[in-house]
Write a protein that holds these residues in place. Structure first.
Motif, PDB file in Angstrom:
ATOM      1  N   LEU A  42       0.832  -1.196   0.000  1.00 47.30           N
ATOM      2  CA  LEU A  42       0.000   0.000   0.000  1.00 47.30           C
ATOM      3  C   LEU A  42       0.871   1.252   0.000  1.00 47.30           C
ATOM      4  N   ASN A  43       2.016   1.185   0.637  1.00 44.84           N
ATOM      5  CA  ASN A  43       2.938   2.328   0.637  1.00 44.84           C
ATOM      6  C   ASN A  43       3.408   2.666  -0.778  1.00 44.84           C
ATOM      7  N   CYS A  44       3.753   1.654  -1.562  1.00 41.13           N
ATOM      8  CA  CYS A  44       4.204   1.905  -2.942  1.00 41.13           C
ATOM      9  C   CYS A  44       3.050   2.419  -3.797  1.00 41.13           C
ATOM     10  N   TYR A  45       1.863   1.850  -3.611  1.00 51.19           N
ATOM     11  CA  TYR A  45       0.692   2.336  -4.346  1.00 51.19           C
ATOM     12  C   TYR A  45       0.457   3.811  -4.043  1.00 51.19           C
ATOM     13  N   THR A  46       0.552   4.170  -2.762  1.00 52.36           N
ATOM     14  CA  THR A  46       0.342   5.551  -2.335  1.00 52.36           C
ATOM     15  C   THR A  46       1.413   6.471  -2.898  1.00 52.36           C
ATOM     16  N   GLU A  47       2.653   6.032  -2.876  1.00 53.03           N
ATOM     17  CA  GLU A  47       3.758   6.840  -3.409  1.00 53.03           C
ATOM     18  C   GLU A  47       3.551   7.113  -4.902  1.00 53.03           C
ATOM     19  N   TRP A  48       3.165   6.090  -5.656  1.00 51.45           N
ATOM     20  CA  TRP A  48       2.963   6.239  -7.102  1.00 51.45           C
ATOM     21  C   TRP A  48       1.809   7.204  -7.403  1.00 51.45           C
ATOM     22  N   ASN A  49       0.761   7.150  -6.584  1.00 43.28           N
ATOM     23  CA  ASN A  49      -0.454   7.921  -6.830  1.00 43.28           C
ATOM     24  C   ASN A  49      -0.602   9.129  -5.906  1.00 43.28           C
ATOM     25  N   LYS A  50       0.489   9.570  -5.313  1.00 45.05           N
ATOM     26  CA  LYS A  50       0.441  10.633  -4.306  1.00 45.05           C
ATOM     27  C   LYS A  50      -0.294  11.883  -4.803  1.00 45.05           C
ATOM     28  N   ALA A  51       0.062  12.397  -5.949  1.00 42.53           N
ATOM     29  CA  ALA A  51      -0.559  13.633  -6.459  1.00 42.53           C
ATOM     30  C   ALA A  51      -2.056  13.438  -6.686  1.00 42.53           C
ATOM     31  N   LEU A  52      -2.435  12.301  -7.255  1.00 40.62           N
ATOM     32  CA  LEU A  52      -3.842  12.016  -7.503  1.00 40.62           C
ATOM     33  C   LEU A  52      -4.618  11.926  -6.194  1.00 40.62           C
ATOM     34  N   LEU A  53      -4.064  11.236  -5.208  1.00 41.96           N
ATOM     35  CA  LEU A  53      -4.740  11.079  -3.922  1.00 41.96           C
ATOM     36  C   LEU A  53      -4.894  12.416  -3.199  1.00 41.96           C
ATOM     37  N   ILE A  54      -3.877  13.256  -3.261  1.00 40.36           N
ATOM     38  CA  ILE A  54      -3.961  14.584  -2.649  1.00 40.36           C
ATOM     39  C   ILE A  54      -5.046  15.405  -3.326  1.00 40.36           C
ATOM     40  N   ARG A  55      -5.070  15.389  -4.641  1.00 35.81           N
ATOM     41  CA  ARG A  55      -6.075  16.156  -5.388  1.00 35.81           C
ATOM     42  C   ARG A  55      -7.486  15.661  -5.066  1.00 35.81           C
ATOM     43  N   GLN A  56      -7.685  14.343  -4.991  1.00 35.00           N
ATOM     44  CA  GLN A  56      -8.990  13.794  -4.656  1.00 35.00           C
ATOM     45  C   GLN A  56      -9.415  14.222  -3.249  1.00 35.00           C
ATOM     46  N   HIS A  57      -8.475  14.206  -2.316  1.00 30.09           N
ATOM     47  CA  HIS A  57      -8.774  14.622  -0.951  1.00 30.09           C
ATOM     48  C   HIS A  57      -9.158  16.104  -0.905  1.00 30.09           C
ATOM     49  N   GLN A  58      -8.399  16.931  -1.610  1.00 29.35           N
ATOM     50  CA  GLN A  58      -8.705  18.366  -1.641  1.00 29.35           C
ATOM     51  C   GLN A  58     -10.074  18.624  -2.249  1.00 29.35           C
ATOM     52  N   ASP A  59     -10.414  17.912  -3.299  1.00 26.79           N
ATOM     53  CA  ASP A  59     -11.731  18.065  -3.921  1.00 26.79           C
ATOM     54  C   ASP A  59     -12.847  17.687  -2.951  1.00 26.79           C
ATOM     55  N   LYS A  60     -12.655  16.603  -2.216  1.00 25.19           N
ATOM     56  CA  LYS A  60     -13.667  16.179  -1.239  1.00 25.19           C
ATOM     57  C   LYS A  60     -13.796  17.193  -0.110  1.00 25.19           C
ATOM     58  N   MET A  61     -12.669  17.722   0.345  1.00 31.38           N
ATOM     59  CA  MET A  61     -12.708  18.724   1.415  1.00 31.38           C
ATOM     60  C   MET A  61     -13.413  19.998   0.947  1.00 31.38           C
ATOM     61  N   GLN A  62     -13.144  20.412  -0.272  1.00 25.39           N
ATOM     62  CA  GLN A  62     -13.773  21.622  -0.823  1.00 25.39           C
ATOM     63  C   GLN A  62     -15.271  21.395  -0.976  1.00 25.39           C
ATOM     64  N   LYS A  63     -15.671  20.226  -1.438  1.00 24.88           N
ATOM     65  CA  LYS A  63     -17.095  19.912  -1.575  1.00 24.88           C
ATOM     66  C   LYS A  63     -17.762  19.884  -0.216  1.00 24.88           C
ATOM     67  N   SER A  64     -17.076  19.322   0.757  1.00 25.59           N
ATOM     68  CA  SER A  64     -17.610  19.261   2.110  1.00 25.59           C
ATOM     69  C   SER A  64     -17.845  20.654   2.672  1.00 25.59           C
ATOM     70  N   LYS A  65     -16.901  21.558   2.444  1.00 31.39           N
ATOM     71  CA  LYS A  65     -17.039  22.945   2.922  1.00 31.39           C
ATOM     72  C   LYS A  65     -18.189  23.654   2.228  1.00 31.39           C
ATOM     73  N   SER A  66     -18.373  23.399   0.957  1.00 28.16           N
ATOM     74  CA  SER A  66     -19.441  24.083   0.214  1.00 28.16           C
ATOM     75  C   SER A  66     -20.821  23.515   0.583  1.00 28.16           C
ATOM     76  N   ASP A  67     -20.862  22.304   1.122  1.00 30.04           N
ATOM     77  CA  ASP A  67     -22.140  21.690   1.548  1.00 30.04           C
ATOM     78  C   ASP A  67     -22.580  22.210   2.902  1.00 30.04           C
ATOM     79  N   GLU A  68     -21.699  22.843   3.653  1.00 30.96           N
ATOM     80  CA  GLU A  68     -22.030  23.320   4.999  1.00 30.96           C
ATOM     81  C   GLU A  68     -22.918  24.517   4.969  1.00 30.96           C
TER      82      GLU A  68
END
Length: 68
Positions: A42-68
């Motif tokens: 899982l560590n290698c998977y995360t390292e390879w996809n780090k930028a994608l995972l960060i972007r997905q997390h940021q998108d979810k956080m932004q959506k969460s804030k806009s839903d409040e």
């Protein structure tokens, strides 16, 4: 040498090595789609996809804030 990322991931899978650490793959980790790569941990998977995972997390956080 692979021409692009998908070719590189396919070559690693054919050789049964992790595209990040180059270790043999005994247990497979990934998205479940071979075109996305197969990793030894899982560590290698995360390292390879780090930028994608960060972007997905940021998108979810932004959506969460806009839903409040």
């Amino acid at each position: 040498m692979a021409e692009n990322e998908e070719d590189y991931l396919r070559q690693c899978l054919e050789r049964n090595i992790c595209p990040v650490c180059q270790q043999s793959i005994t247990k497979k980790f990934g998205s479940g789609q071979f075109k996305d790569g197969v990793f030894c941990s899982l560590n290698c998977y995360t390292e390879w996809n780090k930028a994608l995972l960060i972007r997905q997390h940021q998108d979810k956080m932004q959506k969460s804030k806009s839903d409040e």
